[in-house]
Design an enzyme around this catalytic site. Structure first.
Site, PDB file in Angstrom:
ATOM      1  N   CYS A  99     -28.142 -19.760  31.078  1.00 11.91           N
ATOM      2  CA  CYS A  99     -28.296 -18.813  29.969  1.00 11.91           C
ATOM      3  C   CYS A  99     -28.440 -19.578  28.660  1.00 11.91           C
ATOM      4  O   CYS A  99     -27.821 -20.616  28.459  1.00 11.91           O
ATOM      5  CB  CYS A  99     -27.166 -17.794  29.953  1.00 11.91           C
ATOM      6  N   GLU A 100     -29.318 -19.055  27.815  1.00 12.00           N
ATOM      7  CA  GLU A 100     -29.627 -19.773  26.583  1.00 12.00           C
ATOM      8  C   GLU A 100     -28.519 -19.662  25.545  1.00 12.00           C
ATOM      9  O   GLU A 100     -28.523 -20.370  24.550  1.00 12.00           O
ATOM     10  CB  GLU A 100     -30.963 -19.293  25.994  1.00 12.00           C
ATOM     11  N   HIS A 101     -27.561 -18.774  25.799  1.00 13.07           N
ATOM     12  CA  HIS A 101     -26.469 -18.628  24.833  1.00 13.07           C
ATOM     13  C   HIS A 101     -25.361 -19.635  25.066  1.00 13.07           C
ATOM     14  O   HIS A 101     -24.775 -20.149  24.116  1.00 13.07           O
ATOM     15  CB  HIS A 101     -25.875 -17.215  24.910  1.00 13.07           C
ATOM     16  N   HIS A 102     -25.045 -19.897  26.346  1.00 16.69           N
ATOM     17  CA  HIS A 102     -23.891 -20.756  26.656  1.00 16.69           C
ATOM     18  C   HIS A 102     -24.261 -21.967  27.505  1.00 16.69           C
ATOM     19  O   HIS A 102     -23.402 -22.801  27.770  1.00 16.69           O
ATOM     20  CB  HIS A 102     -22.822 -19.938  27.400  1.00 16.69           C
ATOM     21  N   GLN A 140     -32.040 -13.134  31.042  1.00 17.36           N
ATOM     22  CA  GLN A 140     -32.590 -12.518  32.265  1.00 17.36           C
ATOM     23  C   GLN A 140     -33.795 -11.645  31.927  1.00 17.36           C
ATOM     24  O   GLN A 140     -34.771 -11.589  32.668  1.00 17.36           O
ATOM     25  CB  GLN A 140     -31.491 -11.704  32.962  1.00 17.36           C
ATOM     26  N   HIS A 168     -24.119 -13.718  35.872  1.00 13.43           N
ATOM     27  CA  HIS A 168     -24.082 -14.642  34.734  1.00 13.43           C
ATOM     28  C   HIS A 168     -22.714 -15.297  34.676  1.00 13.43           C
ATOM     29  O   HIS A 168     -21.712 -14.627  34.452  1.00 13.43           O
ATOM     30  CB  HIS A 168     -24.368 -13.879  33.431  1.00 13.43           C
ATOM     31  N   CYS A 170     -21.519 -17.028  32.464  1.00 14.84           N
ATOM     32  CA  CYS A 170     -20.877 -16.935  31.139  1.00 14.84           C
ATOM     33  C   CYS A 170     -20.032 -15.665  31.040  1.00 14.84           C
ATOM     34  O   CYS A 170     -19.176 -15.553  30.167  1.00 14.84           O
ATOM     35  CB  CYS A 170     -21.914 -16.990  30.013  1.00 14.84           C
TER      36      CYS A 170
HETATM   37  N1  LIG Z   1     -29.070  -9.474  27.187  1.00 12.42           N
HETATM   38  C1  LIG Z   1     -28.602 -10.616  27.709  1.00 12.42           C
HETATM   39  N2  LIG Z   1     -27.431 -11.072  27.281  1.00 12.42           N
HETATM   40  C2  LIG Z   1     -26.986 -12.213  27.833  1.00 12.42           C
HETATM   41  C3  LIG Z   1     -27.666 -12.928  28.816  1.00 12.42           C
HETATM   42  N3  LIG Z   1     -26.920 -14.015  29.143  1.00 12.42           N
HETATM   43  C4  LIG Z   1     -25.829 -13.968  28.375  1.00 12.42           C
HETATM   44  N4  LIG Z   1     -25.846 -12.882  27.563  1.00 12.42           N
HETATM   45  C5  LIG Z   1     -24.923 -12.353  26.557  1.00 12.42           C
HETATM   46  O1  LIG Z   1     -25.168 -12.937  25.302  1.00 12.42           O
HETATM   47  C6  LIG Z   1     -24.119 -12.519  24.450  1.00 12.42           C
HETATM   48  C7  LIG Z   1     -23.831 -13.561  23.398  1.00 12.42           C
HETATM   49  O2  LIG Z   1     -22.880 -12.930  22.555  1.00 12.42           O
HETATM   50  P1  LIG Z   1     -22.128 -13.648  21.364  1.00 12.42           P
HETATM   51  O3  LIG Z   1     -21.143 -12.665  20.797  1.00 12.42           O
HETATM   52  O4  LIG Z   1     -23.122 -14.281  20.432  1.00 12.42           O
HETATM   53  O5  LIG Z   1     -21.403 -14.851  22.097  1.00 12.42           O
HETATM   54  P2  LIG Z   1     -19.927 -14.924  22.682  1.00 12.42           P
HETATM   55  O6  LIG Z   1     -18.917 -14.824  21.595  1.00 12.42           O
HETATM   56  O7  LIG Z   1     -19.865 -16.174  23.521  1.00 12.42           O
HETATM   57  O8  LIG Z   1     -19.883 -13.609  23.595  1.00 12.42           O
HETATM   58  P3  LIG Z   1     -18.876 -13.238  24.797  1.00 12.42           P
HETATM   59  O9  LIG Z   1     -19.580 -13.624  26.071  1.00 12.42           O
HETATM   60  O10 LIG Z   1     -18.711 -11.745  24.700  1.00 12.42           O
HETATM   61  O11 LIG Z   1     -17.606 -14.002  24.586  1.00 12.42           O
HETATM   62  C8  LIG Z   1     -22.945 -12.215  25.375  1.00 12.42           C
HETATM   63  O12 LIG Z   1     -22.706 -10.833  25.330  1.00 12.42           O
HETATM   64  C9  LIG Z   1     -23.461 -12.618  26.765  1.00 12.42           C
HETATM   65  O13 LIG Z   1     -22.920 -11.829  27.812  1.00 12.42           O
HETATM   66  C10 LIG Z   1     -28.908 -12.400  29.251  1.00 12.42           C
HETATM   67  O14 LIG Z   1     -29.603 -12.956  30.118  1.00 12.42           O
HETATM   68  N5  LIG Z   1     -29.335 -11.250  28.662  1.00 12.42           N
HETATM   69 ZN   LIG Z   2     -24.294 -16.890  28.459  1.00 10.41          ZN
END
Ligand SMILES: Nc1nc2c(ncn2[C@@H]2O[C@H](COP(=O)(O)OP(=O)(O)OP(=O)(O)O)[C@@H](O)[C@H]2O)c(=O)[nH]1
Ligand SMILES: [Zn+2]
Length: 212
Positions: A99-102, A140, A168, A170
């Site tokens: 995942c590009e966020h984590h 995704q 996921h 994360c």
């Molecule tokens: N729509 C979508 N969201 C994703 C995907 N992979 C991860 N995420 C979400 O990206 C979001 C990033 O939220 P942030 O609030 O910026 O980051 P965070 O504080 O690490 O969020 P938490 O996971 O809720 O702790 C989270 O809600 C993740 O679940 C994906 O493939 N699609």
């Molecule tokens: Zn993630």
């Protein structure tokens, strides 16, 4: 066609720029060493000595999709299929992405179908395209749309349907810590988008009944 050529030229420019700016292997390994220190471990202890090099090598493999071009993989199509023009569905294509966020794993399966318009794709090429997009940092939703878009562009079939189901990490290993939840995403184009019956046939084939 012009638009395709322009977008290809733009992409190669972008790739060239990224290659020039790409850090060296040593810089990548130093970054891993920094993370090990930051996490609280000792990168000079025996068990971690080779870890920066191993992580860099693993990244090369897990993110190999940046160096691959789906258009090239999908470039070879053929039409000698005795007039077959019904749904082609490749289901349960297992993939691992990040995942590009984590930057932690997304583990799932892709189901990819299209309705041919004269030409068909080699079946393995569909799985290859899934891997090219999986081996990049992803959401995704983006991955689902990219797979459908690549097949649409390359083959120009009557329609494309892509469904991805994935877990996921994360959401499982950190944060909300919910194990076992599955996210489903779909992209439909052409007849799969316009005709609910075609969409229904795709769904029933996925469920395994094979009929609408
Ligand atoms: N729509 C979508 N969201 C994703 C995907 N992979 C991860 N995420 C979400 O990206 C979001 C990033 O939220 P942030 O609030 O910026 O980051 P965070 O504080 O690490 O969020 P938490 O996971 O809720 O702790 C989270 O809600 C993740 O679940 C994906 O493939 N699609
Ligand atoms: Zn993630």
């Amino acid at each position: 066609m012009d638009a395709v050529i322009t977008s290809f030229a733009k992409r190669s420019e972008e790739n060239k720029r990224r290659d020039l700016e790409r850090p060296t292997q040593e810089e990548a390994e130093a970054a891993v060493r920094t993370l090990l220190l930051w996490a609280g471990d000792d990168p000079d202890r025996e068990g971690l000595l080779e870890t920066p090099a191993r992580v860099a090598k693993a990244y090369q493999e897990m993110f190999a999709g940046y160096g691959m071009d789906p258009d090239e993989v999908l470039g070879r199509t053929f039409e000698e299929v005795a007039g077959y023009d019904d749904i082609v569905l490749v289901k349960d294509i297992a993939f691992h992405s990040h995942c590009e966020h984590h930057m932690v794993p997304i583990i799932g399966k892709a189901h990819v179908a299209y309705l041919p318009d004269g030409r068909v794709l080699g079946l393995s090429k569909i799985a290859r395209v899934v891997d090219i997009y999986a081996q990049r940092l992803q959401t995704q939703e983006a991955m689902t749309a990219q797979i459908a878009g690549a097949i649409d562009d390359a083959l120009q079939p009557r329609g494309v349907a892509v469904m991805i189901e994935a877990e996921h990490m994360c959401m499982a290993m950190r944060g909300i810590r919910k194990q076992g939840s599955t996210t489903l995403t779909t992209t439909f184009t052409g007849a799969f988008l316009d005709d609910v019956q075609e969409q229904g046939r795709f769904m029933s084939m996925l469920r395994g009944s094979g009929a609408a």
